[in-house]
Design a protein around this motif. Structure first.
Motif, PDB file in Angstrom:
ATOM      1  N   CYS A  65      -5.996  22.215  -6.019  1.00  0.00           N
ATOM      2  CA  CYS A  65      -4.897  22.847  -4.940  1.00  0.00           C
ATOM      3  C   CYS A  65      -4.119  21.588  -4.469  1.00  0.00           C
ATOM      4  N   ASP A  66      -3.770  20.883  -5.035  1.00  0.00           N
ATOM      5  CA  ASP A  66      -3.170  19.626  -4.932  1.00  0.00           C
ATOM      6  C   ASP A  66      -3.809  18.475  -4.380  1.00  0.00           C
ATOM      7  N   ASP A  67      -3.190  17.217  -4.145  1.00  0.00           N
ATOM      8  CA  ASP A  67      -4.182  16.143  -3.833  1.00  0.00           C
ATOM      9  C   ASP A  67      -4.015  15.766  -2.258  1.00  0.00           C
ATOM     10  N   ASN A  68      -4.536  16.778  -1.573  1.00  0.00           N
ATOM     11  CA  ASN A  68      -4.307  16.780   0.219  1.00  0.00           C
ATOM     12  C   ASN A  68      -5.303  15.703   0.587  1.00  0.00           C
ATOM     13  N   ASN A  69      -4.889  15.000   1.818  1.00  0.00           N
ATOM     14  CA  ASN A  69      -5.561  14.559   2.732  1.00  0.00           C
ATOM     15  C   ASN A  69      -5.407  14.918   4.001  1.00  0.00           C
ATOM     16  N   ARG A  70      -6.219  15.625   4.779  1.00  0.00           N
ATOM     17  CA  ARG A  70      -5.939  16.287   6.000  1.00  0.00           C
ATOM     18  C   ARG A  70      -6.049  15.588   7.128  1.00  0.00           C
ATOM     19  N   GLY A  71      -6.758  14.192   7.125  1.00  0.00           N
ATOM     20  CA  GLY A  71      -6.812  13.428   8.258  1.00  0.00           C
ATOM     21  C   GLY A  71      -8.082  12.525   8.479  1.00  0.00           C
ATOM     22  N   VAL A  72      -8.198  11.842   9.331  1.00  0.00           N
ATOM     23  CA  VAL A  72      -9.286  10.947   9.454  1.00  0.00           C
ATOM     24  C   VAL A  72     -10.144  11.308  10.690  1.00  0.00           C
ATOM     25  N   ALA A  73     -11.401  10.676  10.860  1.00  0.00           N
ATOM     26  CA  ALA A  73     -12.093  10.581  12.117  1.00  0.00           C
ATOM     27  C   ALA A  73     -12.293   9.214  12.412  1.00  0.00           C
ATOM     28  N   VAL A  74     -12.501   8.856  13.671  1.00  0.00           N
ATOM     29  CA  VAL A  74     -12.557   7.612  14.130  1.00  0.00           C
ATOM     30  C   VAL A  74     -13.983   7.631  15.011  1.00  0.00           C
ATOM     31  N   TRP A  75     -14.503   6.497  15.126  1.00  0.00           N
ATOM     32  CA  TRP A  75     -15.727   6.217  16.090  1.00  0.00           C
ATOM     33  C   TRP A  75     -15.922   4.621  16.064  1.00  0.00           C
ATOM     34  N   ARG A  76     -15.999   4.415  17.355  1.00  0.00           N
ATOM     35  CA  ARG A  76     -16.325   2.629  17.524  1.00  0.00           C
ATOM     36  C   ARG A  76     -15.183   1.900  17.038  1.00  0.00           C
ATOM     37  N   ALA A 126       0.953  -1.219   0.000  1.00  0.00           N
ATOM     38  CA  ALA A 126      -0.040   0.057   0.056  1.00  0.00           C
ATOM     39  C   ALA A 126       0.908   1.255  -0.032  1.00  0.00           C
ATOM     40  N   ILE A 127       2.020   1.241   0.782  1.00  0.00           N
ATOM     41  CA  ILE A 127       2.797   2.384   0.649  1.00  0.00           C
ATOM     42  C   ILE A 127       3.550   2.498  -0.782  1.00  0.00           C
ATOM     43  N   ARG A 128       3.818   1.419  -1.237  1.00  0.00           N
ATOM     44  CA  ARG A 128       4.522   1.375  -2.443  1.00  0.00           C
ATOM     45  C   ARG A 128       3.498   1.886  -3.635  1.00  0.00           C
ATOM     46  N   ALA A 129       2.261   1.598  -3.418  1.00  0.00           N
ATOM     47  CA  ALA A 129       1.271   2.058  -4.251  1.00  0.00           C
ATOM     48  C   ALA A 129       1.071   3.767  -3.969  1.00  0.00           C
ATOM     49  N   ALA A 130       1.181   3.975  -2.838  1.00  0.00           N
ATOM     50  CA  ALA A 130       1.113   5.516  -2.702  1.00  0.00           C
ATOM     51  C   ALA A 130       2.361   6.087  -3.144  1.00  0.00           C
ATOM     52  N   SER A 131       3.591   5.697  -3.044  1.00  0.00           N
ATOM     53  CA  SER A 131       4.793   6.399  -3.460  1.00  0.00           C
ATOM     54  C   SER A 131       5.165   6.163  -5.015  1.00  0.00           C
ATOM     55  N   GLU A 132       4.347   5.157  -5.819  1.00  0.00           N
ATOM     56  CA  GLU A 132       4.541   5.286  -7.111  1.00  0.00           C
ATOM     57  C   GLU A 132       3.580   6.166  -7.710  1.00  0.00           C
ATOM     58  N   THR A 133       2.518   6.645  -7.017  1.00  0.00           N
ATOM     59  CA  THR A 133       1.637   7.365  -7.585  1.00  0.00           C
ATOM     60  C   THR A 133       2.061   8.897  -7.934  1.00  0.00           C
ATOM     61  N   ILE A 134       2.051   9.425  -9.154  1.00  0.00           N
ATOM     62  CA  ILE A 134       2.501  10.622  -9.683  1.00  0.00           C
ATOM     63  C   ILE A 134       1.535  11.619  -9.416  1.00  0.00           C
ATOM     64  N   VAL A 135       1.976  12.952  -9.016  1.00  0.00           N
ATOM     65  CA  VAL A 135       0.773  13.908  -8.996  1.00  0.00           C
ATOM     66  C   VAL A 135       1.528  15.263  -9.643  1.00  0.00           C
ATOM     67  N   GLU A 136       0.695  15.626 -10.652  1.00  0.00           N
ATOM     68  CA  GLU A 136       1.396  16.583 -11.379  1.00  0.00           C
ATOM     69  C   GLU A 136       0.112  17.864 -11.819  1.00  0.00           C
ATOM     70  N   GLU A 137       0.898  19.016 -11.919  1.00  0.00           N
ATOM     71  CA  GLU A 137       0.001  20.175 -12.093  1.00  0.00           C
ATOM     72  C   GLU A 137      -0.142  20.124 -13.647  1.00  0.00           C
ATOM     73  N   THR A 138      -1.535  20.161 -14.318  1.00  0.00           N
ATOM     74  CA  THR A 138      -1.896  20.269 -15.543  1.00  0.00           C
ATOM     75  C   THR A 138      -2.587  21.253 -16.046  1.00  0.00           C
ATOM     76  N   ASP A 139      -2.965  21.652 -17.060  1.00  0.00           N
ATOM     77  CA  ASP A 139      -4.068  22.827 -17.431  1.00  0.00           C
ATOM     78  C   ASP A 139      -5.458  22.860 -16.593  1.00  0.00           C
ATOM     79  N   LEU A 140      -5.644  21.502 -16.505  1.00  0.00           N
ATOM     80  CA  LEU A 140      -6.985  21.199 -15.496  1.00  0.00           C
ATOM     81  C   LEU A 140      -6.962  21.382 -14.092  1.00  0.00           C
ATOM     82  N   GLY A 141      -5.624  21.619 -13.608  1.00  0.00           N
ATOM     83  CA  GLY A 141      -5.340  21.507 -12.257  1.00  0.00           C
ATOM     84  C   GLY A 141      -4.456  20.415 -11.921  1.00  0.00           C
ATOM     85  N   TYR A 142      -4.492  20.118 -10.503  1.00  0.00           N
ATOM     86  CA  TYR A 142      -3.532  18.979  -9.926  1.00  0.00           C
ATOM     87  C   TYR A 142      -4.312  17.694 -10.525  1.00  0.00           C
TER      88      TYR A 142
END
Length: 574
Positions: free
Chosen positions: A154-165, A10-26
């Motif tokens: 404005c980039d491929d952000n993920n700012r955190g999770v929520a937990v419950w039960r 899963a970490i390898r999949a995330a590290s191999e994912t490429i994020v680029e800024e294009t004419d449409l945005g990130y």
């Protein structure tokens, strides 16, 4: 202790994912076709429900950091007090973790107490992992298959999770919410809240209360119509949905591309059973001629009923906005404050805006009690973009990032002060006509974030950013520390019960301030990468240590510096 796990798929999949800024945005490329889960020593995660009582007490429990801002009031304050003004110079790095991202490192980890405490950490694009917070070892990791045709301003952000039960909840770039089993990382349910092909997306940490997940909308730069909605935490079923902009107050077809998205976590008032949400810019951003009127409730604080979603009140910071001064900061609830000038004692809702003003509001009506003095400079402030021809332009300050953008501020109930990371950056702007096309940028203008020096007003003081303390009862700026760099200052702050303020900078420095005076008491250089994350803290009774964690690495709007992919955890023993 380094914990690189290149064999973690899963970490390898995330590290191999490429994020680029294009004419449409990130955009995201080379993401996996299917969800990727990797499990290691999941039996180390203590099996117990995160109860609603634990969530209610998170802010008072020094062993927890159970939601994005640690409590529903969004104070970003820990009651852990091992680290003090007198011993903070002995604070040391406990471990570092390479998280395997090739993307944005904004956001806040959360910490569920136990033996060991377990941290849930996210980064772009839609990647989450469970970590033994004591040892820094990954217990499971999960990468969501972000679609390549999703567009992000404005980039491929993920700012955190929520937990419950027994669940962890994460938003995904395709405007979805996922529930994962927090012991194993296995997917429990997924709900799409909107069509990402129209420009909708999701990047914030949702919040959960009493079995309900609350989540918003992003994509205002693509002409979508903003909403907030509630989902059943067990099934993902949608319970209600509220459009933030009232249809009856818009002219013609402009409501269909009204903007007014809600792209940061909501703040929940358990006493009043209200959500206070920050609402973003109208669409298009800079050409207001196609959307006459005040464009309510864009650039606003909006209070909504947690059971029905009905709007109770709204306070607008920039009517008929032409400057992208959307409301980004998560709102705060401050209890039992005294405002002498208003002869008022009671709760308030507080925030600061891209306008560089702070706003202290009545929680029942939205009436403005205090408008603070500017936190940064206001030059060419709210000057009209001349709609004579498309060649008219000017440099504005605050620029389109604020003032106060999304960076989550913190509050110390002992000093009564709020602590902000602010930007003092001039931007060049020019308006133009654009036709709305679903999934394409709908800005109505052109922006240059690095204008020619000869165009910048002489009054500009040359300081790009600052960390500042504000008194919400008077609006006064109590102290300010200018932070100079060729990058933007991103990420949030955290206060402690022992009178410290922690903040990372775009220059890679972690700083502890005396939160009364603003004196720097401790500094640690983590990297040549920008720190775009938000500090969190907790106490572990087994090790008798207080910990402070922060994510290290940039984001799109900090693009003038190199990216990083580290989690740094500091500690000090009692």
């Amino acid at each position: 202790m380094a914990a690189d796990k290149p064999e973690d798929k899963a970490i390898r999949a995330a590290s191999e994912t490429i994020v680029e800024e294009t004419d449409l945005g990130y955009q995201v490329f080379n993401a996996p076709d299917e969800p990727v889960l990797h499990q290691t020593d999941t039996d180390r995660i203590p099996r117990f429900d995160v109860t609603q009582e634990m969530m209610n007490e998170s802010g008072a429990d020094d062993e927890s950091w159970l939601m994005f801002a640690n409590n529903y009031e969004a104070h970003r304050h820990t009651t852990a007090d091992v680290i003090t003004k007198d011993n903070v110079d002995r604070l040391t790095l406990e471990y570092e973790l390479t998280v395997g991202a090739n993307s944005s490192m904004e956001g806040s980890p959360i910490v569920v107490p136990g033996n060991p405490p377990v941290m849930y950490q996210t980064n772009g694009p839609s990647h989450v992992k469970a970590i033994d917070a004591r040892e820094g070892e990954v217990l499971w990791s999960y990468t969501y298959p972000a679609p390549e045709d999703a567009v992000l301003c404005c980039d491929d952000n993920n700012r955190g999770v929520a937990v419950w039960r027994d669940k962890v909840y994460m938003t995904s770039l395709d405007s979805g919410v996922q529930a994962l089993n927090r012991y194993t990382g296995e997917e429990e349910w997924y709900t799409s809240t909107a069509d990402y092909k129209e420009g909708y997306s999701a990047t914030w940490a949702p919040i959960v209360y009493d079995g309900v997940v609350f989540t918003g909308s992003a994509g205002g730069e693509y002409g979508v119509r903003g909403f907030h909605c509630a989902l059943d935490a067990e099934t993902g079923e949608e319970l209600w949905r509220t459009q933030t902009c009232p249809e009856e107050e818009y002219v013609g077809e402009s409501i269909k591309q009204s903007g007014g998205t809600n792209w940061m976590s909501a703040t929940l008032d358990r006493e009043r059973e209200l959500l206070y949400i920050n609402v973003g810019n109208p669409s298009p951003d800079f050409n207001g001629t196609v959307r006459p009127g005040p464009n309510r409730n864009t650039c606003s604080t909006v209070a909504i009923d947690i059971h029905t979603g009905d709007i109770q009140w709204a306070h607008q910071e920039s009517s008929h906005d032409l400057w992208d001064y959307d409301a980004g900061m998560m709102r705060m609830i401050l209890r039992d404050v005294e405002i002498d000038a208003r002869d008022y004692t009671g709760d308030v809702v507080y925030s600061a805006g891209k306008t560089s003003w702070s706003y202290t509001m009545h929680p029942d009506t939205g009436d403005l009690l205090v408008r603070g003095e500017p936190i940064t400079q206001q030059i060419n402030f709210m000057k009209m973009v001349p709609h004579v021809d498309e060649e008219r332009d000017y440099v504005m300050l605050p620029g389109l990032l604020g003032g106060q953008d999304w960076q989550p501020a913190s509050y110390d109930p002992n000093t009564g002060l709020c602590y902000h990371k602010t930007l003092n950056t001039p931007h060049w702007i020019k308006w133009r006509n654009e036709e709305y096309q679903p999934g394409e940028k709908f800005w109505g203008g052109v922006v240059d974030v690095e204008p020619n020096e000869e165009l910048i007003p002489d009054e500009y003081n040359g300081h790009i950013s600052a960390i500042a303390a504000v008194d919400p009862t008077t609006g006064k700026v109590v102290w300010r520390d200018w932070i100079d760099s060729d990058r933007y200052l991103w990420g949030g702050t955290m206060t402690t019960a022992s009178g410290l303020l922690f903040a990372g900078t775009q220059n890679g420095d972690m700083i502890a301030y005396d939160n009364e005076s603003g004196e720097r008491l401790w500094e640690y250089n983590l990297s040549d990468k920008a720190i775009a994350g938000d500090p969190v803290g907790w106490y572990d009774p087994v090790t008798e240590k207080q910990y402070v964690a922060i994510q290290v690495g940039g984001s799109g709007f900090v693009g003038r510096g190199p990216r990083g992919d580290r989690l740094a955890v500091f500690s000090l023993k009692a």
